[in-house]
Design a protein around this motif. Structure first.
Motif, PDB file in Angstrom:
ATOM      1  N   ALA B 204     -26.489 -32.089 -45.768  1.00  0.00           N
ATOM      2  CA  ALA B 204     -25.323 -31.042 -45.910  1.00  0.00           C
ATOM      3  C   ALA B 204     -26.274 -29.662 -46.240  1.00  0.00           C
ATOM      4  CB  ALA B 204     -24.616 -31.351 -46.939  1.00  0.00           C
ATOM      5  N   PRO B 205     -25.841 -28.677 -46.019  1.00  0.00           N
ATOM      6  CA  PRO B 205     -26.468 -27.602 -46.105  1.00  0.00           C
ATOM      7  C   PRO B 205     -27.158 -27.471 -47.925  1.00  0.00           C
ATOM      8  CG  PRO B 205     -23.862 -26.967 -45.580  1.00  0.00           C
ATOM      9  CD  PRO B 205     -24.376 -28.927 -45.602  1.00  0.00           C
ATOM     10  N   SER B 206     -26.617 -28.552 -48.539  1.00  0.00           N
ATOM     11  CA  SER B 206     -27.261 -28.140 -49.610  1.00  0.00           C
ATOM     12  C   SER B 206     -28.758 -29.201 -50.263  1.00  0.00           C
ATOM     13  CB  SER B 206     -26.543 -28.982 -51.210  1.00  0.00           C
ATOM     14  OG  SER B 206     -26.301 -30.699 -50.433  1.00  0.00           O
ATOM     15  N   ARG B 234     -24.219 -41.536 -50.144  1.00  0.00           N
ATOM     16  CA  ARG B 234     -23.828 -40.423 -49.424  1.00  0.00           C
ATOM     17  C   ARG B 234     -23.606 -39.137 -50.131  1.00  0.00           C
ATOM     18  NH1 ARG B 234     -20.906 -44.093 -45.799  1.00  0.00           N
ATOM     19  NH2 ARG B 234     -21.935 -44.145 -44.275  1.00  0.00           N
ATOM     20  N   GLY B 235     -23.874 -37.928 -50.520  1.00  0.00           N
ATOM     21  CA  GLY B 235     -23.361 -37.104 -51.635  1.00  0.00           C
ATOM     22  C   GLY B 235     -25.200 -36.791 -52.012  1.00  0.00           C
ATOM     23  N   GLU B 236     -26.005 -37.789 -52.304  1.00  0.00           N
ATOM     24  CA  GLU B 236     -27.376 -37.862 -52.995  1.00  0.00           C
ATOM     25  C   GLU B 236     -28.480 -37.559 -52.377  1.00  0.00           C
ATOM     26  OE1 GLU B 236     -27.511 -39.626 -56.114  1.00  0.00           O
ATOM     27  OE2 GLU B 236     -25.396 -39.949 -55.831  1.00  0.00           O
ATOM     28  N   ARG B 237     -28.828 -36.999 -53.223  1.00  0.00           N
ATOM     29  CA  ARG B 237     -30.518 -35.889 -53.179  1.00  0.00           C
ATOM     30  C   ARG B 237     -31.287 -36.611 -52.119  1.00  0.00           C
ATOM     31  NH1 ARG B 237     -29.892 -30.354 -53.152  1.00  0.00           N
ATOM     32  NH2 ARG B 237     -32.513 -30.285 -52.577  1.00  0.00           N
ATOM     33  N   PRO B 238     -32.007 -36.585 -51.590  1.00  0.00           N
ATOM     34  CA  PRO B 238     -32.762 -37.624 -50.812  1.00  0.00           C
ATOM     35  C   PRO B 238     -34.361 -37.201 -51.827  1.00  0.00           C
ATOM     36  CG  PRO B 238     -32.036 -35.903 -49.059  1.00  0.00           C
ATOM     37  CD  PRO B 238     -31.865 -35.830 -50.183  1.00  0.00           C
ATOM     38  N   GLY B 239     -35.294 -38.807 -51.562  1.00  0.00           N
ATOM     39  CA  GLY B 239     -36.802 -38.177 -52.404  1.00  0.00           C
ATOM     40  C   GLY B 239     -36.467 -39.305 -52.505  1.00  0.00           C
ATOM     41  N   HIS B 240     -37.844 -39.759 -53.419  1.00  0.00           N
ATOM     42  CA  HIS B 240     -39.050 -41.388 -53.593  1.00  0.00           C
ATOM     43  C   HIS B 240     -37.742 -42.105 -54.689  1.00  0.00           C
ATOM     44  CE1 HIS B 240     -40.969 -44.550 -55.190  1.00  0.00           C
ATOM     45  NE2 HIS B 240     -40.853 -44.234 -56.665  1.00  0.00           N
ATOM     46  N   ALA B 289     -32.814 -29.518 -38.081  1.00  0.00           N
ATOM     47  CA  ALA B 289     -32.042 -28.495 -38.462  1.00  0.00           C
ATOM     48  C   ALA B 289     -33.003 -26.813 -38.786  1.00  0.00           C
ATOM     49  CB  ALA B 289     -31.597 -28.761 -39.264  1.00  0.00           C
ATOM     50  N   ALA B 290     -34.130 -27.251 -39.192  1.00  0.00           N
ATOM     51  CA  ALA B 290     -34.199 -25.671 -39.050  1.00  0.00           C
ATOM     52  C   ALA B 290     -35.070 -25.781 -37.940  1.00  0.00           C
ATOM     53  CB  ALA B 290     -35.606 -26.502 -40.395  1.00  0.00           C
ATOM     54  N   ALA B 291     -35.600 -26.034 -36.699  1.00  0.00           N
ATOM     55  CA  ALA B 291     -35.907 -25.935 -35.677  1.00  0.00           C
ATOM     56  C   ALA B 291     -34.998 -25.163 -34.638  1.00  0.00           C
ATOM     57  CB  ALA B 291     -36.242 -27.055 -34.359  1.00  0.00           C
TER      58      ALA B 291
END
Lengths: 163, 291
Positions: B204-206, B234-240, B289-291
């Protein structure tokens, strides 16, 4: 609808018409029916790569194709590489770099690499090793084969740049 | 060894194939032959009739529309691997195919043949689970579409009836720029996978996980999804922390055991490879997404 078929197959530029059993594998057709024994039979289940030939340009395992499936198709085997007694550059590089010892895997190696170098003319060592992953050699430890492939690729590059 | 004698049929169309299958018994369908031919050479399989699909040209195609990508069952693996279109729209396909056998076997091997052989370690079966594939089975006078979960019945076993054949496979199409990863462990390049994990993700944009799919193969008798773990991500922030939670979920799946590889080792690989796959997919989703 029967257990035999009449087929016409072009091998190394010459067209052969034969009646074959439908269960005849392509490698047996080449070796037994046509007498082209340059293509070797190793494992007969697609693991070793010794039987690799080019069908319509693509390197494939001839123990996993039926002769009837080659009807109307054009095939190149190891016998199609040299011009008379003159080795082609890939064969010459194998010779110079000791890329073969017993020679059993060599026909399959050559046919695989001939296709690979057309697609990837300037490969890295890693790409060469991956391209050879489907061809088993029990003598050389592969290093001399990889050296031969890299040499012929470098030669082709140098010749192209010289033009 | 050599195959035992059989009656050879080489239909040129779907209709002709369906007609033959409605009439003959003790029959095998020959696609790319990279699994069936070894089995016939060994005489593990001795069919009275062999129906060769290689002449049925209408079974070789790739069609993309907004929601999905459809493949004809006889589309060669090398064709998919080389497809510039798929490299854009579904880049996990060429990535996963680089693990499938060797260049000589991919030249003949087909997507439909791989799915119908249904080897638990097959990369294309993994991708079918990952993309919620729909499989269209044809027979004389009709066809039916099965979701992947109903197509795969068990170890090397599908729901395809003796008079049916796979005509088309449809993959769910993910949005442009989605993240993807395919992580596999095998003893040598091109060997059967002991464990493979695939992952697709959108952010998501967030920056939180919008949608995610994770498929596991080589571990169970059939490839499967980590459905509950996906839902919780789903809805969680990605990370370790998220990667570790998903990896832990993957390590708790039921695993096969054989004389070479224990169930515990497969679960260990599932954990490690899930962590890597999700991390890698999230990272390239961000970049794409950034590209």
């Amino acid at each position: 609808m029967s257990q035999t078929r009449s087929i016409a197959v072009t091998v190394n530029g010459r067209t052969y018409e034969k009646t074959v059993e439908t269960r005849r594998t392509l490698v047996d057709f080449l070796r037994v029916d046509l007498g082209l024994t340059g293509t070797h039979i190793g494992c007969e289940h697609g693991a070793c790569g010794a039987c690799t030939v080019r069908v319509e340009g693509e390197a494939v395992r001839s123990c996993l194709m039926l002769a009837v499936q080659a009807n109307g198709k054009s095939i190149v085997t190891v016998e199609g590489l040299a011009q008379g007694n003159a080795l082609n550059p890939l064969q010459q590089a194998f010779w110079e770099k000791n890329g073969l010892q017993c020679g059993f895997c060599t026909p399959g190696m050559l046919m695989t690499i001939s296709e690979f170098l057309e697609e990837v003319p300037s490969p890295t060592e890693e790409e060469v090793r991956e391209a050879l992953s489907g061809n088993v050699c029990r003598c050389t430890g592969y290093q001399a084969i990889v050296d031969a492939v890299l040499q012929v690729a470098a030669q082709a590059r140098a010749e192209k740049e010289a033009v | 060894m050599k195959p035992s004698p059989f009656t050879y049929h080489d239909p040129q169309s779907v209709a002709e194939t369906a007609a033959i299958l409605s009439e003959v018994e003790d029959c095998r369908l020959l696609a790319g032959g990279q699994s069936l031919m070894p089995m016939m050479n060994f005489r593990f399989v001795q069919p009275s009739n062999l129906v060769d699909l290689n002449g049925v040209r209408e079974l070789a195609f790739v069609r993309e529309d907004a929601g999905r990508i459809a493949f004809g069952a006889m589309t060669r693996q090398r064709t998919l691997e080389r497809s510039a279109g798929l490299r854009e729209s579904c880049p996990i396909i060429p990535l996963a195919l680089s693990h499938v056998g060797h260049r000589q076997t991919r030249a003949r091997g087909t997507i439909g043949g791989s799915l119908c052989h249904f080897d638990p370690s097959a990369e294309l079966c993994n991708l079918a689970a990952l993309h919620e594939a729909e499989l269209v089975l044809a027979r004389r006078g009709g066809e039916r579409a099965l979701p992947f979960a109903e197509f795969g019945v068990g170890y090397l076993t599908t729901a395809v009836e003796p008079d049916e054949f796979l005509r088309e496979v449809r993959f769910r199409r993910w949005p442009q720029g989605h993240g993807y990863a395919f992580e596999e462990f095998a003893m040598r390049h091109g060997d059967f996978a002991i464990c493979a994990i695939s992952c697709l993700v959108t952010l998501a944009p967030s920056g939180a996980v919008d949608d995610i799919a994770i498929a596991v193969s080589g571990v169970g008798a059939v490839p499967f999804r980590l459905g509950e773990a996906e839902a919780s991500a789903r809805g969680e922030r990605p990370g370790h922390d998220l990667y570790r939670a998903l990896a832990t979920a993957a390590s708790k799946v039921e695993a096969m055991s054989d004389s070479y590889v224990s169930a515990g080792y497969r679960q260990h690989l599932a954990r490690i490879l899930t962590y890597r796959a999700v991390k890698s997919a999230v990272e390239n989703a961000g970049m794409r997404a950034a590209a």
